[in-house]
Design an enzyme around this catalytic site. Structure first.
Site, PDB file in Angstrom:
ATOM      1  N   GLU A   1       0.628  -1.146   0.177  1.00 52.03           N
ATOM      2  CA  GLU A   1      -0.112   0.189   0.171  1.00 52.03           C
ATOM      3  C   GLU A   1       0.903   1.141  -0.045  1.00 52.03           C
ATOM      4  O   GLU A   1       0.243   2.130  -0.875  1.00 52.03           O
ATOM      5  CB  GLU A   1      -0.762   0.023   1.475  1.00 52.03           C
ATOM      6  CG  GLU A   1      -2.012   1.337   1.183  1.00 52.03           C
ATOM      7  CD  GLU A   1      -2.640   1.277   2.269  1.00 52.03           C
ATOM      8  OE1 GLU A   1      -2.814   0.451   3.654  1.00 52.03           O
ATOM      9  OE2 GLU A   1      -3.648   1.925   2.444  1.00 52.03           O
TER      10      GLU A   1
ATOM     11  N   GLU B   1       3.716  10.323  10.827  1.00 51.10           N
ATOM     12  CA  GLU B   1       3.906   9.637  12.373  1.00 51.10           C
ATOM     13  C   GLU B   1       4.854   8.394  11.950  1.00 51.10           C
ATOM     14  O   GLU B   1       5.872   8.294  12.471  1.00 51.10           O
ATOM     15  CB  GLU B   1       3.082  10.728  13.958  1.00 51.10           C
ATOM     16  CG  GLU B   1       2.947  11.728  13.196  1.00 51.10           C
ATOM     17  CD  GLU B   1       1.839  12.763  12.576  1.00 51.10           C
ATOM     18  OE1 GLU B   1       1.145  11.973  11.705  1.00 51.10           O
ATOM     19  OE2 GLU B   1       2.417  13.695  12.520  1.00 51.10           O
TER      20      GLU B   1
HETATM   21  C1  FAD Z   1      -8.280   8.761   2.293  1.00 50.11           C
HETATM   22  C2  FAD Z   1      -8.751   7.947   3.474  1.00 50.11           C
HETATM   23  C3  FAD Z   1      -8.921   6.872   2.559  1.00 50.11           C
HETATM   24  C4  FAD Z   1      -8.470   6.043   3.346  1.00 50.11           C
HETATM   25  N1  FAD Z   1      -8.847   4.572   2.888  1.00 50.11           N
HETATM   26  C5  FAD Z   1      -9.205   2.891   4.013  1.00 50.11           C
HETATM   27  C6  FAD Z   1      -9.502   2.250   3.400  1.00 50.11           C
HETATM   28  O1  FAD Z   1      -9.608   2.194   2.195  1.00 50.11           O
HETATM   29  N2  FAD Z   1      -8.510   1.367   4.054  1.00 50.11           N
HETATM   30  C7  FAD Z   1      -8.106   1.063   5.203  1.00 50.11           C
HETATM   31  O2  FAD Z   1      -9.025   0.222   6.349  1.00 50.11           O
HETATM   32  N3  FAD Z   1      -8.027   2.833   5.862  1.00 50.11           N
HETATM   33  C8  FAD Z   1      -8.554   3.419   5.127  1.00 50.11           C
HETATM   34  N4  FAD Z   1      -7.694   4.667   5.619  1.00 50.11           N
HETATM   35  C9  FAD Z   1      -7.431   4.562   6.982  1.00 50.11           C
HETATM   36  C10 FAD Z   1      -5.962   5.185   7.713  1.00 50.11           C
HETATM   37  O3  FAD Z   1      -5.256   4.155   7.399  1.00 50.11           O
HETATM   38  C11 FAD Z   1      -6.039   5.584   8.886  1.00 50.11           C
HETATM   39  O4  FAD Z   1      -6.394   6.578   8.820  1.00 50.11           O
HETATM   40  C12 FAD Z   1      -4.634   5.866   9.432  1.00 50.11           C
HETATM   41  O5  FAD Z   1      -3.813   4.296   9.172  1.00 50.11           O
HETATM   42  C13 FAD Z   1      -4.671   6.618  10.806  1.00 50.11           C
HETATM   43  O6  FAD Z   1      -5.666   6.159  11.775  1.00 50.11           O
HETATM   44  P1  FAD Z   1      -6.682   6.839  12.904  1.00 50.11           P
HETATM   45  O7  FAD Z   1      -7.083   7.293  11.222  1.00 50.11           O
HETATM   46  O8  FAD Z   1      -7.647   5.809  13.583  1.00 50.11           O
HETATM   47  O9  FAD Z   1      -5.629   7.684  13.321  1.00 50.11           O
HETATM   48  P2  FAD Z   1      -5.087   7.427  14.408  1.00 50.11           P
HETATM   49  O10 FAD Z   1      -4.353   5.766  14.856  1.00 50.11           O
HETATM   50  O11 FAD Z   1      -5.515   7.933  15.874  1.00 50.11           O
HETATM   51  O12 FAD Z   1      -4.303   8.612  14.995  1.00 50.11           O
HETATM   52  C14 FAD Z   1      -4.596   9.582  15.421  1.00 50.11           C
HETATM   53  C15 FAD Z   1      -2.999  10.923  15.159  1.00 50.11           C
HETATM   54  O13 FAD Z   1      -1.845  10.734  16.465  1.00 50.11           O
HETATM   55  C16 FAD Z   1      -0.967   9.753  15.645  1.00 50.11           C
HETATM   56  N5  FAD Z   1      -0.698   9.117  15.982  1.00 50.11           N
HETATM   57  C17 FAD Z   1      -1.086   7.879  16.498  1.00 50.11           C
HETATM   58  N6  FAD Z   1       0.196   6.956  16.588  1.00 50.11           N
HETATM   59  C18 FAD Z   1       1.345   7.354  16.802  1.00 50.11           C
HETATM   60  C19 FAD Z   1       2.482   6.802  17.583  1.00 50.11           C
HETATM   61  N7  FAD Z   1       2.490   5.678  17.667  1.00 50.11           N
HETATM   62  N8  FAD Z   1       3.448   7.557  17.285  1.00 50.11           N
HETATM   63  C20 FAD Z   1       3.352   9.271  16.663  1.00 50.11           C
HETATM   64  N9  FAD Z   1       1.779   9.128  16.361  1.00 50.11           N
HETATM   65  C21 FAD Z   1       1.212   8.469  16.518  1.00 50.11           C
HETATM   66  C22 FAD Z   1      -0.958   9.696  14.223  1.00 50.11           C
HETATM   67  O14 FAD Z   1       0.079  10.360  13.683  1.00 50.11           O
HETATM   68  C23 FAD Z   1      -2.675  10.695  13.852  1.00 50.11           C
HETATM   69  O15 FAD Z   1      -1.640  12.320  13.967  1.00 50.11           O
HETATM   70  C24 FAD Z   1      -7.992   5.824   4.860  1.00 50.11           C
HETATM   71  C25 FAD Z   1      -7.658   7.015   6.199  1.00 50.11           C
HETATM   72  C26 FAD Z   1      -8.301   8.215   4.929  1.00 50.11           C
HETATM   73  C27 FAD Z   1      -7.953   9.758   4.881  1.00 50.11           C
END
Ligand code: FAD
Length: 395
Positions: free
Chosen positions: A233, A364
């Site tokens: 990916e 991040e």
């Molecule tokens: C346009 C779009 C399309 C997507 N399409 C898909 C899809 O088709 N299928 C799918 O399964 N997912 C999809 N996603 C989801 C995407 O993979 C997640 O949004 C992403 O992995 C972040 O997870 P979260 O949104 O739960 O944020 P969180 O994990 O809650 O993170 C919130 C913030 O905390 C920071 N953070 C978290 N943990 C740490 C760490 N250990 N160290 C430093 N910083 C940290 C992150 O960088 C972020 O800024 C999509 C997202 C977007 C925006």
């Protein structure tokens, strides 16, 4: 890797034969892509009979460049998650039947794919996911909620990770399935993005039955299979080889030319963006050649980080070039469900680029991967790796 000249010659000959037999300008895209698959030119490093020739991966540009120049359809743009992520996962972990059944319609775009990984409580920490897979006779029953699922409303198949053993530590209790999105119990609800489009969705799974034959990899080994998907990916998002001056930078240059601007400050900024885009393009080519076979490694995170930053900077610059017109939204704020992923205009491209540093793993998290797995810096403290998932605190 050194490639025998006769193999290069064979690939180029097959491309010529394909173009002679199927003019991309007059053929149906599905028919053309089917012929490309049957000729072993879909992914040259895949096995013979499964869209490949068993050739080194580094020969793929010998196919892609002449086909693009001849105006052939892009399988990746038609089915980005299928081609970028599902195909390498199925070919590595799938059974013979799964590969035969799934790969050809995936490549032709007749069956689109989505990725059911993220959940409300599991994004960056994907291994915390809670969707359950409970064994029931010959199959499994799935229950849970996925979120941010791009193209779920268009897809026939999904890549899905679920928890098959809640009492194992979080990375070890997962199993991986391919899910037919048309079976009962799969409910897809749109989520509207900042662009006004609902290209992603929430997906609710209620007593969804999936056959054991649709499992990829062993029971409890879902994390290893998911890593194949995630590594691919990052490269699919940030490491796609592209022609010189294509993509976001091509758009910026087009707008610059259309406006006929002679502002030296803007010209200077445009050239700096062009140089950065070209450096990324060449880095991606080099990375693609060194990862001649197999799954891309953690260094794939470099292209993901840099392309996200560049897309955001260049698309914002393009809208800035447009002046007041850049504040308008051509075609209106649609709030619809697009029939394909991708942007309609420069303003939308700018808004959509914000997601580039989130989707496929945030910047991040990419930096953490590079720090720990490439630079071998000390890892983040983790207290939850060896405890049963069922005993971990969850929101
Ligand atoms: C346009 C779009 C399309 C997507 N399409 C898909 C899809 O088709 N299928 C799918 O399964 N997912 C999809 N996603 C989801 C995407 O993979 C997640 O949004 C992403 O992995 C972040 O997870 P979260 O949104 O739960 O944020 P969180 O994990 O809650 O993170 C919130 C913030 O905390 C920071 N953070 C978290 N943990 C740490 C760490 N250990 N160290 C430093 N910083 C940290 C992150 O960088 C972020 O800024 C999509 C997202 C977007 C925006």
């Amino acid at each position: 890797m050194t490639v025998a000249p006769d193999m290069q010659h064979q690939v180029s000959e097959l491309v010529t034969d394909l173009l002679d037999a199927h003019d991309p300008k007059t053929s149906e895209p599905t028919e053309f892509l089917g012929a490309q698959f049957d000729a072993g030119l879909a992914w040259v490093h895949f096995p013979v009979g499964l869209g490949g020739l068993g050739a080194p991966r580094g020969l793929q540009p010998l196919v892609d460049e002449p086909l693009a120049a001849a105006g052939a359809p892009s399988p990746f743009l038609r089915n980005p998650i299928g081609v970028g992520m599902a195909a390498p996962t199925v070919v590595k972990h799938g059974s013979a039947e799964q590969k035969q059944r799934l790969l050809r319609p995936l490549f032709t775009g007749q069956e689109l794919w989505c990725q059911l990984f993220s959940e409300p409580g599991a994004g960056s920490d994907l291994a915390a996911l809670a969707t359950s897979a409970v064994r029931d006779g010959e199959g499994w029953v799935l229950n849970g909620q996925k979120v941010w699922t791009s193209a779920a409303h268009l897809s026939r198949w999904a890549l899905l990770v679920a928890r098959s053993d809640p009492d194992a530590p979080k990375h070890r209790g997962l199993s991986y399935f391919v899910l037919d999105m048309q079976v009962p119990g799969v409910e897809v609800r749109p989520l509207i993005q900042a662009t006004g489009d609902a290209e992603f969705n929430e997906v609710y799974l209620t007593d969804v039955r999936v056959a054991d034959a649709d499992r990829l990899g062993d029971v409890g080994q879902g994390w290893a299979v998911a890593m194949t998907t995630l590594m691919n990916e990052r490269v699919a998002i940030g490491g796609q080889p592209s022609p010189r001056g294509a993509g976001m930078i091509g758009e910026a240059i087009r707008v610059w030319r259309e406006l006929g601007s002679d502002d030296p400050v803007l010209r200077d900024e445009l050239v700096r963006h062009w140089v950065a885009a070209e450096a990324l393009r060449l880095t991606n080519i080099r990375a693609g050649q060194s990862a001649a076979e197999g799954t891309p490694g953690p260094e794939g995170s470099i292209g993901k980080i840099v392309s996200a930053e560049l897309n955001q900077r260049i698309s914002a610059f393009t809208v800035q070039l447009m002046g007041m017109a850049g504040t308008l939204y051509p075609g209106g704020y649609v709030m619809g469900r697009p029939e394909r992923l991708g942007s309609r205009n420069d303003q939308q491209r700018m808004l959509r680029s914000i997601a580039n540093s989130i989707e496929g793993g945030t910047t991040e998290i990419m930096r953490n991967i590079l720090a720990e797995r490439v630079l071998k810096l000390p890892p983040e403290p983790r207290t939850d790796r060896d405890k049963p998932w069922s005993q971990l605190p969850r929101s």
